[in-house]
Design a protein around this motif. Structure first.
Motif, PDB file in Angstrom:
ATOM      1  N   VAL A  56       0.862  -1.165  -0.057  1.00  0.00           N
ATOM      2  CA  VAL A  56      -0.012   0.012  -0.006  1.00  0.00           C
ATOM      3  C   VAL A  56       0.646   1.242  -0.026  1.00  0.00           C
ATOM      4  N   ILE A  57       0.842   2.090  -1.041  1.00  0.00           N
ATOM      5  CA  ILE A  57       1.576   3.268  -1.186  1.00  0.00           C
ATOM      6  C   ILE A  57       0.990   4.438  -0.795  1.00  0.00           C
ATOM      7  N   ASN A  58       1.391   5.387  -0.185  1.00  0.00           N
ATOM      8  CA  ASN A  58       0.635   6.595   0.367  1.00  0.00           C
ATOM      9  C   ASN A  58       0.999   7.710  -0.799  1.00  0.00           C
ATOM     10  N   ASN A  59      -0.017   8.428  -1.159  1.00  0.00           N
ATOM     11  CA  ASN A  59       0.591   9.707  -2.122  1.00  0.00           C
ATOM     12  C   ASN A  59       0.343  10.945  -1.384  1.00  0.00           C
ATOM     13  N   ARG A  60      -0.135  11.129  -0.162  1.00  0.00           N
ATOM     14  CA  ARG A  60      -0.562  12.395   0.499  1.00  0.00           C
ATOM     15  C   ARG A  60       0.172  12.246   1.944  1.00  0.00           C
ATOM     16  N   MET A  61       0.772  13.779   2.034  1.00  0.00           N
ATOM     17  CA  MET A  61       1.395  13.897   3.110  1.00  0.00           C
ATOM     18  C   MET A  61       0.471  13.684   4.522  1.00  0.00           C
ATOM     19  N   ASP A  62      -0.939  14.033   4.391  1.00  0.00           N
ATOM     20  CA  ASP A  62      -1.778  14.175   5.524  1.00  0.00           C
ATOM     21  C   ASP A  62      -2.249  12.850   5.890  1.00  0.00           C
ATOM     22  N   THR A  63      -1.907  11.538   5.072  1.00  0.00           N
ATOM     23  CA  THR A  63      -2.471  10.307   5.379  1.00  0.00           C
ATOM     24  C   THR A  63      -2.007   9.723   6.641  1.00  0.00           C
ATOM     25  N   THR A  64      -2.843   9.378   7.567  1.00  0.00           N
ATOM     26  CA  THR A  64      -2.381   8.798   8.660  1.00  0.00           C
ATOM     27  C   THR A  64      -1.825   7.375   8.690  1.00  0.00           C
ATOM     28  N   PRO A  65      -1.188   6.675   9.624  1.00  0.00           N
ATOM     29  CA  PRO A  65      -0.857   5.748   9.697  1.00  0.00           C
ATOM     30  C   PRO A  65      -2.136   4.659   9.933  1.00  0.00           C
ATOM     31  N   THR A  66      -3.147   5.201  10.573  1.00  0.00           N
ATOM     32  CA  THR A  66      -4.328   4.425  10.720  1.00  0.00           C
ATOM     33  C   THR A  66      -5.073   4.165   9.523  1.00  0.00           C
ATOM     34  N   GLU A  67      -5.001   5.274   8.823  1.00  0.00           N
ATOM     35  CA  GLU A  67      -5.812   5.103   7.378  1.00  0.00           C
ATOM     36  C   GLU A  67      -5.025   4.136   6.648  1.00  0.00           C
ATOM     37  N   LEU A  68      -3.636   4.054   6.556  1.00  0.00           N
ATOM     38  CA  LEU A  68      -3.029   3.181   5.753  1.00  0.00           C
ATOM     39  C   LEU A  68      -3.289   1.781   6.174  1.00  0.00           C
ATOM     40  N   ARG A  69      -3.043   1.613   7.569  1.00  0.00           N
ATOM     41  CA  ARG A  69      -3.290   0.232   8.104  1.00  0.00           C
ATOM     42  C   ARG A  69      -4.825  -0.436   7.722  1.00  0.00           C
ATOM     43  N   SER A  70      -5.839   0.715   7.760  1.00  0.00           N
ATOM     44  CA  SER A  70      -7.132   0.210   7.335  1.00  0.00           C
ATOM     45  C   SER A  70      -7.264  -0.195   6.071  1.00  0.00           C
ATOM     46  N   PHE A  71      -6.771   0.639   5.147  1.00  0.00           N
ATOM     47  CA  PHE A  71      -6.696   0.233   3.790  1.00  0.00           C
ATOM     48  C   PHE A  71      -6.239  -0.947   3.268  1.00  0.00           C
TER      49      PHE A  71
END
Length: 255
Positions: free
Chosen positions: A153-168
């Motif tokens: 899972v790759i993050n494209n935004r600086m404001d994405t939280t670790p919780t959002e990444l984990r949930s995704f």
């Protein structure tokens, strides 16, 4: 029109119907604009008629619609080797697409190696807040096994939280498990690459979080393929096979 990878569809007749414009009237208008009468009739009659870009551009101007409204592209599923139903066949890819779409994710596939492997990524990945980048394989030498060689899972935004990444990542992996159960996969093998904190920070889910996700979804650390300092190997056995005459009955091992 059909290419190696896509089926191209024109929606001329649909647009005319929606705008309540008789085809005959539109043909007169189009010919006055320099288009061929015969070609316009052919495009209206055949949604897959092959036309030049200059023609589609003129049609778009005449109809006052965008190119994407007039012309759409869809994957040509025939390239995925219909005759090998044990690999990433069209029917199996549809099951995976349907699972992922329930999470609001639209995938695109690059299938290779005689239908046994594919690269997977979120469609229009660079425009997404987070996206999936993975490599899947199906081994059918024995009982069918799904191998997740990579599942990032790759993050494209600086404001994405670790919780959002984990949930995704949890939602995506859970849907891959659902897909595997539906298409009769015996076991899922999931490889997790070890990274240091600076590598995964703000980019993907940490190894520790991924290990916890695996535990929550019923994966266990592999004993048949040893992990090393670069990768961890997790497995989830989905089905036991009991042969009765000509059929195979599937019984869940997780309950």
């Amino acid at each position: 029109m059909t290419t190696d990878k896509y089926i191209i569809t024109n929606h001329l007749q649909e647009i005319l119907d929606k705008k309540q414009i008789p085809l005959e009237d539109f043909v007169k208008y189009a010919t006055a604009f320099g288009l061929s009468r015969a070609v316009v009739y052919k495009i209206a009659a055949d949604a897959h008629y092959s036309m030049k870009e200059t023609i589609s551009h003129k049609l778009g101007l005449l109809l006052d619609v965008s190119h994407d409204e007039l012309i759409t592209w869809s994957p040509n599923m025939k390239i995925y080797l219909d005759d090998d139903l044990r690999g990433f066949s069209p029917s199996r890819l549809k099951v995976l697409s349907d699972e992922m779409s329930s999470a609001g994710v639209d995938l695109q596939y690059q299938v290779y190696s005689r239908n046994g492997a594919m690269n997977v990524t979120t469609r229009y990945a660079q425009n997404r807040r987070m996206y999936l980048d993975g490599n899947f394989r199906i081994d059918t030498n024995g009982l069918p096994e799904l191998w997740l060689i990579s599942f990032d899972v790759i993050n494209n935004r600086m404001d994405t939280t670790p919780t959002e990444l984990r949930s995704f990542q949890y939602q995506l992996l859970r849907r891959v498990v659902n897909f595997a159960e539906k298409v009769g996969i015996y076991r899922i093998n999931y490889f997790v690459t070890r990274t240091n904190s600076s590598q995964h920070k703000n980019m993907c889910v940490s190894v520790e979080e991924t290990m916890q996700i695996c535990k929550e979804l019923g994966f266990k650390k592999s004993t048949r393929c040893s992990s090393d300092r670069f990768q961890l190997h997790f497995v989830k056995t989905l089905l036991s096979y009991k042969r009765q005459r000509y059929s195979v009955n599937y019984v869940s091992m997780d309950n």
